[in-house]
Design a protein around this motif. Structure first.
Motif, PDB file in Angstrom:
ATOM      1  N   TYR A  28       0.826  -1.200   0.000  1.00 36.24           N
ATOM      2  CA  TYR A  28       0.000   0.000   0.000  1.00 36.24           C
ATOM      3  C   TYR A  28       0.866   1.259   0.000  1.00 36.24           C
ATOM      4  O   TYR A  28       0.610   2.212  -0.741  1.00 36.24           O
ATOM      5  CB  TYR A  28      -0.917   0.036   1.219  1.00 36.24           C
ATOM      6  CG  TYR A  28      -2.232  -0.682   1.048  1.00 36.24           C
ATOM      7  CD1 TYR A  28      -2.982  -0.552  -0.105  1.00 36.24           C
ATOM      8  CD2 TYR A  28      -2.736  -1.478   2.060  1.00 36.24           C
ATOM      9  CE1 TYR A  28      -4.177  -1.205  -0.255  1.00 36.24           C
ATOM     10  CE2 TYR A  28      -3.928  -2.137   1.933  1.00 36.24           C
ATOM     11  CZ  TYR A  28      -4.649  -1.994   0.766  1.00 36.24           C
ATOM     12  OH  TYR A  28      -5.846  -2.643   0.624  1.00 36.24           O
ATOM     13  N   THR A  29       1.895   1.272   0.830  1.00 32.41           N
ATOM     14  CA  THR A  29       2.764   2.443   0.914  1.00 32.41           C
ATOM     15  C   THR A  29       3.490   2.664  -0.404  1.00 32.41           C
ATOM     16  O   THR A  29       3.579   3.801  -0.887  1.00 32.41           O
ATOM     17  CB  THR A  29       3.770   2.272   2.061  1.00 32.41           C
ATOM     18  OG1 THR A  29       3.046   2.016   3.267  1.00 32.41           O
ATOM     19  CG2 THR A  29       4.608   3.509   2.235  1.00 32.41           C
ATOM     20  N   TYR A  32       1.058   4.181  -2.749  1.00 31.95           N
ATOM     21  CA  TYR A  32       0.823   5.603  -2.477  1.00 31.95           C
ATOM     22  C   TYR A  32       1.954   6.467  -3.025  1.00 31.95           C
ATOM     23  O   TYR A  32       1.714   7.570  -3.533  1.00 31.95           O
ATOM     24  CB  TYR A  32       0.650   5.851  -0.983  1.00 31.95           C
ATOM     25  CG  TYR A  32      -0.616   5.271  -0.416  1.00 31.95           C
ATOM     26  CD1 TYR A  32      -1.806   5.315  -1.133  1.00 31.95           C
ATOM     27  CD2 TYR A  32      -0.633   4.671   0.823  1.00 31.95           C
ATOM     28  CE1 TYR A  32      -2.957   4.776  -0.633  1.00 31.95           C
ATOM     29  CE2 TYR A  32      -1.786   4.125   1.343  1.00 31.95           C
ATOM     30  CZ  TYR A  32      -2.944   4.185   0.614  1.00 31.95           C
ATOM     31  OH  TYR A  32      -4.090   3.647   1.106  1.00 31.95           O
ATOM     32  N   GLU A  36       1.466   9.290  -5.750  1.00 36.38           N
ATOM     33  CA  GLU A  36       1.978  10.641  -5.507  1.00 36.38           C
ATOM     34  C   GLU A  36       2.848  11.092  -6.668  1.00 36.38           C
ATOM     35  O   GLU A  36       2.793  12.255  -7.081  1.00 36.38           O
ATOM     36  CB  GLU A  36       2.764  10.658  -4.193  1.00 36.38           C
ATOM     37  CG  GLU A  36       3.398  11.982  -3.875  1.00 36.38           C
ATOM     38  CD  GLU A  36       2.412  13.034  -3.421  1.00 36.38           C
ATOM     39  OE1 GLU A  36       2.745  14.224  -3.484  1.00 36.38           O
ATOM     40  OE2 GLU A  36       1.303  12.671  -2.998  1.00 36.38           O
ATOM     41  N   CYS A  98      -9.137  10.886  -0.045  1.00 38.17           N
ATOM     42  CA  CYS A  98      -7.807  10.352   0.271  1.00 38.17           C
ATOM     43  C   CYS A  98      -6.778  10.829  -0.748  1.00 38.17           C
ATOM     44  O   CYS A  98      -5.705  11.315  -0.378  1.00 38.17           O
ATOM     45  CB  CYS A  98      -7.863   8.832   0.306  1.00 38.17           C
ATOM     46  SG  CYS A  98      -6.265   8.026   0.442  1.00 38.17           S
ATOM     47  N   MET A 102      -3.602  13.733  -0.638  1.00 34.26           N
ATOM     48  CA  MET A 102      -2.223  13.396  -0.975  1.00 34.26           C
ATOM     49  C   MET A 102      -1.518  14.556  -1.668  1.00 34.26           C
ATOM     50  O   MET A 102      -0.292  14.631  -1.644  1.00 34.26           O
ATOM     51  CB  MET A 102      -2.206  12.161  -1.861  1.00 34.26           C
ATOM     52  CG  MET A 102      -1.162  11.163  -1.474  1.00 34.26           C
ATOM     53  SD  MET A 102      -1.135   9.816  -2.628  1.00 34.26           S
ATOM     54  CE  MET A 102      -1.749   8.536  -1.596  1.00 34.26           C
ATOM     55  N   PRO A 107       2.707  10.850   1.220  1.00 34.70           N
ATOM     56  CA  PRO A 107       2.093   9.518   1.176  1.00 34.70           C
ATOM     57  C   PRO A 107       2.239   8.768   2.502  1.00 34.70           C
ATOM     58  O   PRO A 107       1.389   7.954   2.853  1.00 34.70           O
ATOM     59  CB  PRO A 107       2.851   8.800   0.067  1.00 34.70           C
ATOM     60  CG  PRO A 107       3.451   9.861  -0.758  1.00 34.70           C
ATOM     61  CD  PRO A 107       3.677  11.023   0.145  1.00 34.70           C
ATOM     62  N   ALA A 111      -0.892   7.096   4.457  1.00 29.99           N
ATOM     63  CA  ALA A 111      -0.901   5.680   4.828  1.00 29.99           C
ATOM     64  C   ALA A 111      -1.131   5.509   6.320  1.00 29.99           C
ATOM     65  O   ALA A 111      -1.843   4.601   6.750  1.00 29.99           O
ATOM     66  CB  ALA A 111       0.413   5.026   4.421  1.00 29.99           C
TER      67      ALA A 111
END
Length: 131
Positions: A28-29, A32, A36, A98, A102, A107, A111
């Motif tokens: 997930y990170t 992100y 970004e 969400c 960002m 990010p 998260a």
């Protein structure tokens, strides 16, 4: 040597859910950071959400059509309206907020904040007597 392998295998089985949870959060990170980067190159968060749901719908449609063909209920106008409102307010609005946030934060912060959704939902549900 065999005892050491047995202990390692036992530890792996014991901590497999924890390792998978960490792996999922790392994915997930990473996602992100990629999102970004696309926002920094000029993509609008709202366009990204539209593409994301369009691609997801196209990928899932054949599976839903062939595997759930005989199981799904008849699509009435009330059911269609309920699905539309829930998808618009429940998922689409949350993802749009969400990704729009960002643009203003990192990010890493996004998260971390996504992990607090369950606790904030519980805090809101207590005064409203839902919990």
């Amino acid at each position: 040597m065999e005892q050491k392998m047995f202990d390692l295998l036992h530890a792996y089985r014991k901590f497999k859910p924890h390792m998978l949870m960490v792996l999922i959060h790392l994915c997930y990170t990473f996602g992100y950071f990629m999102i970004e980067a696309s926002f920094n190159h000029g993509m609008s968060p709202h366009v990204f959400v539209t593409y994301r749901y369009f691609v997801g719908g196209v990928v899932i449609f054949p599976f839903a059509y062939f595997f759930e063909r005989n199981v799904r209920p008849k699509l009435t106008f009330a059911l269609f309206l309920e699905i539309f409102v829930l998808s618009l307010l429940g998922v689409c609005l949350a993802v749009n907020m969400c990704f729009a946030s960002m643009k203003y934060t990192s990010p890493t912060f996004v998260a971390a904040m996504l992990n607090t959704i369950a606790s904030i939902t519980f805090i809101i549900a207590v005064p409203l007597r839902f919990a």
